[in-house]
Design an enzyme around this catalytic site. Sequence first.
Site, PDB file in Angstrom:
ATOM      1  CG  ASP A  24     -52.480 -41.294  -0.749  1.00  0.00           C
ATOM      2  OD1 ASP A  24     -52.336 -42.433  -1.260  1.00  0.00           O
ATOM      3  OD2 ASP A  24     -52.733 -40.450  -1.548  1.00  0.00           O
ATOM      4  CB  ILE A  25     -50.607 -36.323  -1.038  1.00  0.00           C
ATOM      5  CG1 ILE A  25     -50.366 -34.643  -1.006  1.00  0.00           C
ATOM      6  CG2 ILE A  25     -50.701 -36.810  -2.569  1.00  0.00           C
ATOM      7  CD1 ILE A  25     -49.180 -34.371  -1.576  1.00  0.00           C
ATOM      8  CG  ASN A  27     -52.286 -50.404  -6.195  1.00  0.00           C
ATOM      9  OD1 ASN A  27     -53.160 -51.282  -6.371  1.00  0.00           O
ATOM     10  ND2 ASN A  27     -52.433 -49.125  -5.858  1.00  0.00           N
ATOM     11  CD  GLU A  64     -50.724 -43.045  -9.195  1.00  0.00           C
ATOM     12  OE1 GLU A  64     -50.214 -42.166  -8.469  1.00  0.00           O
ATOM     13  OE2 GLU A  64     -51.831 -43.313  -9.590  1.00  0.00           O
ATOM     14  CB  VAL A  65     -45.045 -44.173  -5.499  1.00  0.00           C
ATOM     15  CG1 VAL A  65     -43.583 -44.012  -4.959  1.00  0.00           C
ATOM     16  CG2 VAL A  65     -45.768 -43.069  -5.604  1.00  0.00           C
ATOM     17  CG  HIS A 125     -46.920 -47.599  -1.701  1.00  0.00           C
ATOM     18  ND1 HIS A 125     -45.919 -47.845  -2.706  1.00  0.00           N
ATOM     19  CD2 HIS A 125     -48.131 -47.389  -2.109  1.00  0.00           C
ATOM     20  CE1 HIS A 125     -46.962 -47.450  -3.807  1.00  0.00           C
ATOM     21  NE2 HIS A 125     -48.150 -47.485  -3.382  1.00  0.00           N
ATOM     22  CG  HIS A 176     -52.694 -47.749  -0.935  1.00  0.00           C
ATOM     23  ND1 HIS A 176     -52.806 -46.517  -1.295  1.00  0.00           N
ATOM     24  CD2 HIS A 176     -52.027 -48.553  -1.792  1.00  0.00           C
ATOM     25  CE1 HIS A 176     -52.028 -46.251  -2.362  1.00  0.00           C
ATOM     26  NE2 HIS A 176     -51.617 -47.484  -2.783  1.00  0.00           N
TER      27      HIS A 176
END
Length: 116
Positions: free
Chosen positions: A32-33, A90, A98-99, A103, A105
């Site tokens: 993760d960025i 999420n 958000e994206v 995905h 995490h």
Amino acid sequence: MYDENNIFAKILRKEIPCDKVYEDEYSLFFNDINPQAKIHVLGIPKFPCANFSDFLKNADNHHISFFFKNVQLIISMLDLEEKGYRLISNTGEDGGQEVPHFHIHILAGEKIGNLR
Ligand code: AMP
């Protein structure tokens, strides 16, 4: 409705780079960025799906099981089983997504705080 221009779709098309942890024909895992823990890896299937439900409803069983087996593969690769980890996906507005590409995490490497 899947947005082909979301940032993870661009990462999958190699239009933007990522800090790759693992990749095969079904999935990509990368750091993760903006990490929320010492270890914060994101796992995405190579399947156009906006969220968890979209993936489970529309991908074939082989793809689904391969993806989740790969989540476990990363957990093993990073040696997380003994100390533990947290998996989060999420979804939607209330889930704080958000994206809009499904995905997972993988958070680990320290005690992960409680929500609320
Ligand atoms: P979510 O809120 O579950 O949709 O999480 C999206 C996650 O993607 C956040 O933790 C972001 O820090 C992360 N993120 C966004 N853009 C990138 C990127 N280019 N490379 C890696 N992680 C990213």
